[in-house]
Design an enzyme around this catalytic site. Structure first.
Site, PDB file in Angstrom:
ATOM      1  N   LYS A 121       2.664 -46.755 -32.515  1.00 21.99           N
ATOM      2  CA  LYS A 121       3.588 -46.817 -31.614  1.00 21.99           C
ATOM      3  C   LYS A 121       4.069 -45.645 -31.231  1.00 21.99           C
ATOM      4  O   LYS A 121       4.287 -45.432 -29.960  1.00 21.99           O
ATOM      5  CB  LYS A 121       4.527 -47.624 -32.481  1.00 21.99           C
ATOM      6  CG  LYS A 121       5.824 -48.228 -31.374  1.00 21.99           C
ATOM      7  CD  LYS A 121       7.179 -48.598 -32.045  1.00 21.99           C
ATOM      8  CE  LYS A 121       7.801 -47.292 -32.156  1.00 21.99           C
ATOM      9  NZ  LYS A 121       9.125 -47.385 -32.758  1.00 21.99           N
ATOM     10  N   ASP A 139       6.895 -52.032 -29.860  1.00 22.48           N
ATOM     11  CA  ASP A 139       7.892 -51.872 -30.792  1.00 22.48           C
ATOM     12  C   ASP A 139       8.619 -53.331 -31.126  1.00 22.48           C
ATOM     13  O   ASP A 139       7.984 -54.453 -30.690  1.00 22.48           O
ATOM     14  CB  ASP A 139       9.290 -51.212 -30.402  1.00 22.48           C
ATOM     15  CG  ASP A 139       9.990 -51.659 -29.270  1.00 22.48           C
ATOM     16  OD1 ASP A 139       9.352 -52.674 -28.673  1.00 22.48           O
ATOM     17  OD2 ASP A 139      11.163 -50.885 -29.106  1.00 22.48           O
TER      18      ASP A 139
END
Ligand code: SF4
Length: 218
Positions: A121, A139
């Site tokens: 991420k 996220d």
């Protein structure tokens, strides 16, 4: 599950609601961004920005983070959750950046994930925001919104969510879609109190319809 036409409709509506969605972590170069994203795990962007305001004045280059004892860096970020671990990872990241990359952050997702404390991420955020490489960083907001709407399955892993979004969204819109889904999740389809009753996507949303039924027999 939503079909492609419905997904396009949802993403268009979300885009209309948040036309100015952008990365909310303050930074002035890729190195500062990777530090800010590393600090942001399980922590709000607002808190990270409060800390980096003085942090980035004191530490400008990777060497600066290595020229202080670990305890001093810990003290400088201690209002942030998991600060001990994060301080350790920042120093290791800076060491590796200097030793293996000549102090220059690589603009490649796979290279970035080799750094301590940098997961997929974080790497996706950095390549997309700092280097303009198309990427969808998943996220907590992106995952929740994608699952609530039925773009992805509840049981999907974070990687599966990313892969589904990459299939469903044209590549040139990946980075923009990432920011818009974050804003939609952060300010509208919130974890605890989503605003289903005023949501333009309610008619298509499996989670919203379930919630409204519970509240007023929608
Ligand atoms: S209807 Fe509710 S759960 Fe569905 S997207 Fe809108 S705010 Fe989120």
């Amino acid at each position: 599950m939503l079909n492609q036409t419905q997904i396009n409709y949802c993403l268009d509506k979300i885009g209309e609601m948040f036309p100015d969605a952008h990365c909310e972590l303050n930074h002035s170069n890729p190195f500062e961004l990777v530090i800010a994203v590393a600090l942001s795990a399980q922590c709000t962007d607002a808190l990270v920005n409060r800390v980096t305001k003085s942090l980035f004045l004191k530490y400008k280059e990777p060497e600066d983070y290595l020229n202080v004892p670990l305890e001093e860096l810990e003290g400088d970020i201690k209002s942030i959750g998991l600060y001990r671990n994060k301080a350790k990872n920042i120093q290791k990241l800076c060491r590796m950046l200097i030793d293996e990359y000549g102090g220059i952050l690589p603009a490649d997702r796979d290279e970035l994930t080799k750094f301590p404390g940098v997961g997929r991420k974080t790497a996706n955020v950095v390549v997309s925001v700092a280097f303009g490489v198309p990427a969808i960083a998943v996220d907590t907001h992106v995952e929740r919104v994608s699952k609530r709407l039925g773009i992805c399955r509840w049981k999907d892993s974070v990687l599966e969510v990313e892969q589904t979004l990459m299939r469903r969204v044209p590549k040139e819109k990946w980075s923009d879609t990432h920011h818009k889904l974050i804003f939609f999740g952060r300010y509208h389809c919130k974890a605890q109190s989503p605003q289903c009753e005023i949501c333009p996507l309610l008619d298509l949303c499996r989670e919203g319809k379930k919630r409204m039924k519970r509240v007023k027999g929608y």
